[in-house]
Design a protein around this motif. Structure first.
Motif, PDB file in Angstrom:
ATOM      1  N   ARG A   1      -4.475  -5.600  -7.219  1.00 42.79           N
ATOM      2  CA  ARG A   1      -3.418  -4.674  -7.624  1.00 42.79           C
ATOM      3  C   ARG A   1      -2.882  -5.208  -8.958  1.00 42.79           C
ATOM      4  O   ARG A   1      -2.337  -6.316  -9.004  1.00 42.79           O
TER       5      ARG A   1
ATOM      6  N   TYR B   1      11.398  -4.811  -3.187  1.00 41.17           N
ATOM      7  CA  TYR B   1      10.455  -5.259  -4.208  1.00 41.17           C
ATOM      8  C   TYR B   1      10.097  -4.059  -5.067  1.00 41.17           C
ATOM      9  O   TYR B   1       9.862  -2.968  -4.546  1.00 41.17           O
TER      10      TYR B   1
ATOM     11  N   GLN C   1       2.508  -0.575 -11.523  1.00 44.95           N
ATOM     12  CA  GLN C   1       1.072  -0.793 -11.317  1.00 44.95           C
ATOM     13  C   GLN C   1       0.262   0.077 -12.266  1.00 44.95           C
ATOM     14  O   GLN C   1       0.574   1.245 -12.472  1.00 44.95           O
TER      15      GLN C   1
ATOM     16  N   HIS D   1      -6.971  -1.765   1.836  1.00 43.16           N
ATOM     17  CA  HIS D   1      -6.375  -2.774   2.704  1.00 43.16           C
ATOM     18  C   HIS D   1      -5.204  -2.152   3.462  1.00 43.16           C
ATOM     19  O   HIS D   1      -4.823  -1.009   3.222  1.00 43.16           O
TER      20      HIS D   1
ATOM     21  N   HIS E   1      -1.314  -3.538   5.414  1.00 43.97           N
ATOM     22  CA  HIS E   1      -0.441  -4.709   5.537  1.00 43.97           C
ATOM     23  C   HIS E   1       0.850  -4.338   6.250  1.00 43.97           C
ATOM     24  O   HIS E   1       1.145  -3.154   6.447  1.00 43.97           O
TER      25      HIS E   1
ATOM     26  N   ARG F   1       4.859   4.822  -3.527  1.00 42.27           N
ATOM     27  CA  ARG F   1       4.562   4.883  -4.967  1.00 42.27           C
ATOM     28  C   ARG F   1       5.292   6.074  -5.552  1.00 42.27           C
ATOM     29  O   ARG F   1       5.242   7.170  -4.978  1.00 42.27           O
TER      30      ARG F   1
ATOM     31  N   HIS G   1      -4.915   1.876   2.910  1.00 42.19           N
ATOM     32  CA  HIS G   1      -4.755   2.574   1.636  1.00 42.19           C
ATOM     33  C   HIS G   1      -5.571   1.923   0.537  1.00 42.19           C
ATOM     34  O   HIS G   1      -5.787   0.715   0.538  1.00 42.19           O
TER      35      HIS G   1
ATOM     36  N   HIS H   1      -6.553   2.820  -3.930  1.00 43.93           N
ATOM     37  CA  HIS H   1      -6.263   3.675  -5.083  1.00 43.93           C
ATOM     38  C   HIS H   1      -7.532   3.847  -5.920  1.00 43.93           C
ATOM     39  O   HIS H   1      -8.209   2.865  -6.204  1.00 43.93           O
TER      40      HIS H   1
ATOM     41  N   ASP I   1       5.742   0.897  -7.683  1.00 41.70           N
ATOM     42  CA  ASP I   1       5.615   0.528  -6.268  1.00 41.70           C
ATOM     43  C   ASP I   1       6.973   0.077  -5.750  1.00 41.70           C
ATOM     44  O   ASP I   1       7.650  -0.723  -6.400  1.00 41.70           O
TER      45      ASP I   1
HETATM   46  C1  1HN Z   1       0.233  -3.614  -2.379  1.00 49.26           C
HETATM   47  O1  1HN Z   1      -0.565  -3.514  -1.330  1.00 49.26           O
HETATM   48  C2  1HN Z   1       0.179  -2.656  -3.382  1.00 49.26           C
HETATM   49  O2  1HN Z   1      -1.412  -1.318  -2.275  1.00 49.26           O
HETATM   50  C3  1HN Z   1       1.025  -2.767  -4.460  1.00 49.26           C
HETATM   51  O3  1HN Z   1      -0.938  -0.828  -4.290  1.00 49.26           O
HETATM   52  C4  1HN Z   1       1.912  -3.788  -4.582  1.00 49.26           C
HETATM   53  C5  1HN Z   1       2.850  -5.821  -3.699  1.00 49.26           C
HETATM   54  C6  1HN Z   1       2.912  -6.778  -2.744  1.00 49.26           C
HETATM   55  C7  1HN Z   1       2.112  -6.703  -1.637  1.00 49.26           C
HETATM   56  C8  1HN Z   1       1.219  -5.662  -1.479  1.00 49.26           C
HETATM   57  C9  1HN Z   1      -0.799  -1.524  -3.302  1.00 49.26           C
HETATM   58  C10 1HN Z   1       1.975  -4.770  -3.587  1.00 49.26           C
HETATM   59  C11 1HN Z   1       1.141  -4.680  -2.468  1.00 49.26           C
END
Ligand code: 1HN
Length: 348
Positions: free
Chosen positions: A74, A96, A100, A111, A113, A119, A152, A154, A166
């Motif tokens: 990312r 956070y 991006q 991935h 999480h 977004r 997800h 991109h 993000d």
């Molecule tokens: C993440 O998975 C994305 O999927 C963007 O685009 C920012 C910041 C910390 C941890 C996971 C994404 C992220 C993130």
């Protein structure tokens, strides 16, 4: 008990006593009591901070030149609040923020999480996020959810850079020691788009009289629909002061995600708006137009794609910079979290 009573300090204690305590993992409370439980009002580390897109954009484009996507997964520049220390990568205690960049032909691999993400699309055409098989096209101002646990990735079929903001609850998930990710394979695209199925705010799909039990029925909120809702709300009744909508789950009426809340606000031409002092920290991001934002002694001018974070427990004063045009603002706050914890407060 009076709050101005000075409590004993660590230096007041015999050094060998403190050493004996340390040796067996013990700490006296009283030298730290006022710090962890300040009188009358919290002392947030979060500072009112603004990030201008004109500063971010060239540095993000440069990241595209110096770091290939394979070396980043990312490609993000984090909007870090100096009050927390930049290395903490926090905008507030729970929020956070990152900008991006995805370049034409790139893929940010699949991935999932534990942190929840959304977004807010800032610039460019032709990119998409696939969320649990649902392909969500990105256009400026769209909000796309990737809630906790959902796959997800991109991708980008266009020919210009695409940039988005993000927003994650990563600091909180990290703090609770529940943060981790799992890498996966490219997802097969599934038919159907939540944003189309649930397009009308007052009606929901009920095939054969059954309701979906989907936890996240809408994954993409197109800006054109949200903007139309704001304009409609601004006109009826014309006196409504805060022209604001909340992104909700249409099946439950609750916020779209568990921890952070998401909103869109329209400032009428020339409008000044006072937001009450509430416990959650709050983020403002300009989708269209410009406004000034005042918090305590600080005042920022925010233009298109600029982002600002303010701590809780203080009033916020917003002023549209145009007397001719409305300003549209995307907002994020920690309200769902505070409500669940029972600490939500609105001081008016
Ligand atoms: C993440 O998975 C994305 O999927 C963007 O685009 C920012 C910041 C910390 C941890 C996971 C994404 C992220 C993130």
């Amino acid at each position: 008990m009076k709050d101005d009573v000075e409590l004993g300090r660590l230096e007041d204690l015999p050094a060998d006593y403190v050493k004996d305590l340390t040796q067996v993992n013990l700490v006296p409370l009283w030298p730290s009591l006022r710090g962890v439980l300040p009188p009358n009002k919290p002392k947030p580390l979060t500072q009112a901070t603004a990030w201008n897109y004109k500063d971010i954009r060239p540095l993000l484009i440069k990241a595209g030149e110096v770091t290939p996507i394979e070396k980043a997964e990312r490609r993000v520049l984090v909007l870090a609040n100096p009050g927390h220390g930049l290395q903490k990568m926090q905008a507030s205690s729970a929020i956070y923020l990152g900008m991006q960049l995805l370049l034409p032909g790139e893929l940010a691999p699949p991935h999932r999480h534990t942190p929840n993400a959304v977004r807010m699309i800032v610039e460019g055409e032709g990119a998409y996020t696939t969320v649990q098989g649902e392909k969500c096209i990105m256009h400026r101002g769209d909000l796309i959810l990737t809630p906790t646990g959902l796959w997800h990735e991109h991708g980008h079929d266009g020919d210009q850079p695409v940039i988005w903001l993000d927003v994650l609850d990563l600091p909180l998930i990290y703090y609770t020691e529940t943060s981790y990710h799992i890498n996966g394979n490219e997802q097969p695209i599934v038919p159907g788009h939540g944003e189309k199925q649930y397009k009308g705010a007052g009606v929901i799909p009920t095939p054969m009289f059954t309701r979906s039990d989907k936890q996240y029925p809408i994954l993409r909120f197109p800006w054109e629909d949200v903007k139309a809702s704001l304009i409609s709300l601004a006109n009826d009744p014309a006196e409504v002061e805060a022209v604001q909508v909340t992104y909700i789950n249409p099946l439950t009426g609750q916020d779209v995600e568990n921890i952070l809340g998401f909103y869109a606000l329209m400032l009428r031409p020339g409008q000044k708006l006072r937001l009450p002092a509430r416990s959650p920290a709050c983020v403002f991001h300009i989708i269209e137009g410009a406004m000034s934002l005042k918090f305590d002694e600080k005042e920022f001018t925010l233009n298109e794609a600029d982002t600002c974070c303010v701590p809780g427990y203080g009033e916020v004063f917003l002023t549209n910079q145009s007397n001719q045009l409305p300003t549209f603002v995307f907002m994020t706050d920690e309200s769902p979290l505070h409500r669940k914890l029972g600490v939500y407060e609105n001081w008016g």
